[in-house]
Scaffold this active site. Sequence first.
Site: not given
Length: 348
Positions: A315-316
């Site tokens: 989850p950047c």
Amino acid sequence: MMKLTEDRMYQASLDKDSSFEGSYWMAVKTTGIFCRPTCTARKPKKENVEFFFDPEKAIEKGYRPCKICKPLDKLNETPAYIHELLEELQKDASLKIKDSDLVERNIEPVTVRRWFLKNHGMTFQAFQREFRINKAFKKIKSGESIIEVALDSGYESLSGFNERFKGILGISPKNTQKQNIIDLKRIETPLGTMFACAVEEGICLLEFTDRKNIEKQFQSLSKAMNAEIVQGENKHFVQLEKELKEYFEGKRIRFDVPLYTTGTEFQKKIWELLSQIPIGETRTYKQQSVLFGNSKAVRAVGTANGINKIAIIIPCHRVIGSNGELVGYAGGIWRKQKLLELEGAILL
């Protein structure tokens, strides 16, 4: 968090900016229709428009969906008839669907050709050949005889099969054990279509199809794994599609599908730190660099975030600027906002 002002939305519509898809819809008072941000129709004056964050609200107010941009359709969604063709190919490795077959089904061959050229960079016939060779490669790799695989794949001669095989994968069938392939598939989501890549070990790429520099991501992956990216199915795609569906429905807070990352040890450590950010929370690039053990590595952390090839699952999108603004998301800032809103709602 960055806000969608009317000025920002109007400019995005003028620019036909695809990164705003799914974040708002623009309605035209003088025509009574509403459009998606990328609509190619002539743009009205600003005083003649109003904006909605839900297309249903536009309909409730009396606006009709534009026939040009079809704002009720999902972004880049694969048409049902294309899905049916792909399912047939998956079931029968030797199947060859010709233009005449499409005509018999009342499907215009030119329409199919244009869709595949736009979304896969090749004609439907080329896609079928690549799909068949992908399946053939895996059978040979598992120990099946080359001539039997060639016949099962619909080839009448071994020489013709060898030529096609080498043309797509760059090697002859007898050298299969020395080569690897990466399976590629399009996956639909509420925020747009995504490309998924997988190998035996797990998912190695998940990106929105309109991501900036998507070709560089493919090239980097292919080089890192010394493998060709080829259209085909993979056992991990089934689990991935199931988990993504549950995620977007607000029923999943973590992913269990196996992953296979390619990168330096530094990059893998940064991606590991990303995966540790709880759903519904965010961290700044500075906080990530501190957790890494080097508070001065903010830029390097940001770079590693930017080349993460597995969106959503790693989850950047949960990393934000020090001032709280949403920055640095190749899939589009407004997708980042939508993902954070979705994850915040899951915990409610």
